[in-house]
Design a protein around this motif. Structure first.
Motif, mmCIF file in Angstrom:
data_model
loop_
_atom_site.group_PDB
_atom_site.id
_atom_site.type_symbol
_atom_site.label_atom_id
_atom_site.label_comp_id
_atom_site.label_asym_id
_atom_site.label_seq_id
_atom_site.Cartn_x
_atom_site.Cartn_y
_atom_site.Cartn_z
ATOM 1 N N GLY A 69 -80.649 52.267 -4.068
ATOM 2 C CA GLY A 69 -81.468 51.325 -4.826
ATOM 3 C C GLY A 69 -81.667 51.708 -6.273
ATOM 4 O O GLY A 69 -82.350 51.006 -7.012
ATOM 5 N N ASN A 70 -81.081 52.821 -6.733
ATOM 6 C CA ASN A 70 -81.267 53.265 -8.111
ATOM 7 C C ASN A 70 -80.044 53.026 -8.981
ATOM 8 O O ASN A 70 -80.168 52.684 -10.140
ATOM 9 N N GLY A 71 -78.864 53.252 -8.437
ATOM 10 C CA GLY A 71 -77.636 53.090 -9.211
ATOM 11 C C GLY A 71 -77.293 51.629 -9.433
ATOM 12 O O GLY A 71 -77.753 50.744 -8.722
ATOM 13 N N LYS A 72 -76.448 51.380 -10.420
ATOM 14 C CA LYS A 72 -76.033 50.016 -10.728
ATOM 15 C C LYS A 72 -74.854 49.627 -9.848
ATOM 16 O O LYS A 72 -73.936 50.412 -9.628
ATOM 17 N N LEU A 73 -74.868 48.389 -9.376
ATOM 18 C CA LEU A 73 -73.784 47.871 -8.557
ATOM 19 C C LEU A 73 -72.647 47.340 -9.422
ATOM 20 O O LEU A 73 -71.482 47.419 -9.047
ATOM 21 N N PHE A 74 -72.982 46.827 -10.605
ATOM 22 C CA PHE A 74 -71.983 46.241 -11.491
ATOM 23 C C PHE A 74 -71.868 47.065 -12.765
ATOM 24 O O PHE A 74 -72.862 47.505 -13.326
ATOM 25 N N ARG A 75 -70.631 47.261 -13.239
ATOM 26 C CA ARG A 75 -70.439 47.969 -14.512
ATOM 27 C C ARG A 75 -70.387 46.995 -15.666
ATOM 28 O O ARG A 75 -70.703 47.335 -16.783
ATOM 29 N N LYS A 76 -69.941 45.764 -15.414
ATOM 30 C CA LYS A 76 -69.938 44.682 -16.396
ATOM 31 C C LYS A 76 -70.366 43.422 -15.677
ATOM 32 O O LYS A 76 -70.581 43.420 -14.474
ATOM 33 N N PHE A 77 -70.468 42.340 -16.419
ATOM 34 C CA PHE A 77 -70.843 41.068 -15.820
ATOM 35 C C PHE A 77 -69.789 40.674 -14.789
ATOM 36 O O PHE A 77 -68.628 40.502 -15.122
ATOM 37 N N LEU A 78 -70.168 40.607 -13.529
ATOM 38 C CA LEU A 78 -69.321 40.228 -12.403
ATOM 39 C C LEU A 78 -68.209 41.220 -12.078
ATOM 40 O O LEU A 78 -67.285 40.908 -11.344
ATOM 41 N N LYS A 79 -68.262 42.443 -12.613
ATOM 42 C CA LYS A 79 -67.277 43.479 -12.286
ATOM 43 C C LYS A 79 -67.983 44.592 -11.524
ATOM 44 O O LYS A 79 -68.856 45.275 -12.067
ATOM 45 N N CYS A 80 -67.603 44.769 -10.263
ATOM 46 C CA CYS A 80 -68.225 45.785 -9.427
ATOM 47 C C CYS A 80 -67.781 47.178 -9.878
ATOM 48 O O CYS A 80 -66.629 47.382 -10.236
ATOM 49 N N ASP A 81 -68.699 48.114 -9.855
ATOM 50 C CA ASP A 81 -68.380 49.498 -10.213
ATOM 51 C C ASP A 81 -67.611 50.142 -9.057
ATOM 52 O O ASP A 81 -67.639 49.650 -7.930
ATOM 53 N N GLY A 82 -66.921 51.237 -9.309
ATOM 54 C CA GLY A 82 -66.150 51.910 -8.271
ATOM 55 C C GLY A 82 -67.022 52.683 -7.292
ATOM 56 O O GLY A 82 -66.711 52.772 -6.113
ATOM 57 N N HIS A 83 -68.118 53.243 -7.782
ATOM 58 C CA HIS A 83 -69.020 54.020 -6.942
ATOM 59 C C HIS A 83 -70.396 54.072 -7.603
ATOM 60 O O HIS A 83 -70.538 53.782 -8.786
ATOM 61 N N CYS A 84 -71.381 54.447 -6.828
ATOM 62 C CA CYS A 84 -72.749 54.563 -7.350
ATOM 63 C C CYS A 84 -72.863 55.852 -8.150
ATOM 64 O O CYS A 84 -72.504 56.922 -7.659
ATOM 65 N N PRO A 85 -73.380 55.785 -9.388
ATOM 66 C CA PRO A 85 -73.519 57.011 -10.178
ATOM 67 C C PRO A 85 -74.624 57.938 -9.663
ATOM 68 O O PRO A 85 -74.641 59.124 -9.997
ATOM 69 N N ASP A 135 -62.678 36.703 -6.312
ATOM 70 C CA ASP A 135 -63.050 35.661 -7.273
ATOM 71 C C ASP A 135 -64.385 34.990 -6.966
ATOM 72 O O ASP A 135 -64.787 34.078 -7.673
ATOM 73 N N LEU A 136 -65.076 35.415 -5.919
ATOM 74 C CA LEU A 136 -66.308 34.736 -5.531
ATOM 75 C C LEU A 136 -67.391 34.767 -6.612
ATOM 76 O O LEU A 136 -67.994 33.724 -6.886
ATOM 77 N N PRO A 137 -67.680 35.890 -7.280
ATOM 78 C CA PRO A 137 -68.726 35.855 -8.308
ATOM 79 C C PRO A 137 -68.428 34.871 -9.431
ATOM 80 O O PRO A 137 -69.306 34.109 -9.844
ATOM 81 N N ALA A 138 -67.188 34.852 -9.902
ATOM 82 C CA ALA A 138 -66.833 33.907 -10.964
ATOM 83 C C ALA A 138 -66.929 32.474 -10.457
ATOM 84 O O ALA A 138 -67.415 31.581 -11.163
ATOM 85 N N TYR A 139 -66.490 32.239 -9.246
ATOM 86 C CA TYR A 139 -66.569 30.899 -8.668
ATOM 87 C C TYR A 139 -68.025 30.443 -8.554
ATOM 88 O O TYR A 139 -68.352 29.296 -8.891
ATOM 89 N N LEU A 140 -68.909 31.320 -8.101
ATOM 90 C CA LEU A 140 -70.322 30.953 -7.966
ATOM 91 C C LEU A 140 -70.953 30.633 -9.318
ATOM 92 O O LEU A 140 -71.740 29.690 -9.434
ATOM 93 N N VAL A 141 -70.604 31.401 -10.342
ATOM 94 C CA VAL A 141 -71.141 31.130 -11.679
ATOM 95 C C VAL A 141 -70.664 29.763 -12.167
ATOM 96 O O VAL A 141 -71.437 28.968 -12.704
ATOM 97 N N ILE A 142 -69.385 29.468 -11.965
ATOM 98 C CA ILE A 142 -68.851 28.172 -12.396
ATOM 99 C C ILE A 142 -69.549 27.031 -11.660
ATOM 100 O O ILE A 142 -69.921 26.019 -12.271
ATOM 101 N N VAL A 143 -69.743 27.171 -10.354
ATOM 102 C CA VAL A 143 -70.386 26.108 -9.573
ATOM 103 C C VAL A 143 -71.838 25.920 -9.999
ATOM 104 O O VAL A 143 -72.299 24.794 -10.203
ATOM 105 N N ILE A 144 -72.572 27.013 -10.169
ATOM 106 C CA ILE A 144 -73.992 26.902 -10.524
ATOM 107 C C ILE A 144 -74.150 26.311 -11.929
ATOM 108 O O ILE A 144 -74.946 25.397 -12.138
ATOM 109 N N VAL A 145 -73.396 26.820 -12.892
ATOM 110 C CA VAL A 145 -73.490 26.300 -14.256
ATOM 111 C C VAL A 145 -73.037 24.843 -14.293
ATOM 112 O O VAL A 145 -73.640 24.010 -14.966
ATOM 113 N N GLY A 146 -71.971 24.524 -13.544
ATOM 114 C CA GLY A 146 -71.500 23.145 -13.493
ATOM 115 C C GLY A 146 -72.528 22.197 -12.921
ATOM 116 O O GLY A 146 -72.662 21.052 -13.383
ATOM 117 N N HIS A 147 -73.295 22.649 -11.928
ATOM 118 C CA HIS A 147 -74.331 21.790 -11.342
ATOM 119 C C HIS A 147 -75.534 21.614 -12.272
ATOM 120 O O HIS A 147 -76.365 20.746 -12.049
#
Length: 110
Positions: free
Chosen positions: A38-54, A67-79
């Protein structure tokens, strides 16, 4: 006479699975934190998962997002953008340059 010890091969089935509260791990993941500590970051960039927890060194590579994160962003913003653009166009009919000046920055920001 040299006797070598037998090689131990670890497989996924041989290892004991880690006991983890699913709901707590999901809440941490939705917040973008490591599901284990619960302390480390899951993403290193926007929608890019990190390789491991620091912090706890949990390997994130088995958790593929593809491609699911990008797809979800497109669907939500589109709606949000499309109904708003249609509502403004049908009720107010602003000029095209004004619509582009509003919708393009909003879409990029969102």
């Amino acid at each position: 006479m040299d006797v070598t010890p037998p090689t131990v091969v670890w497989t996924r089935d041989a290892a004991e699975p880690e006991k983890r509260d699913v709901w707590r791990a999901m809440k941490r993941g939705f917040r973008g934190h490591c599901p284990r500590c619960g302390n480390g970051k899951l993403f290193r960039k926007f929608l890019k998962c990190d390789g491991h927890c620091p912090v706890c060194d949990l390997d994130f590579s088995p958790h593929r997002a593809d491609d699911l994160p990008a797809y979800l962003v497109i669907v939500i913003v589109g709606h949000i953008v499309v109904p708003t653009a249609l509502w403004i166009e049908t009720n107010y009919s602003p000029p095209v340059w004004l619509q582009l000046a509003i919708y393009l920055p909003f879409t990029l920001f969102a």
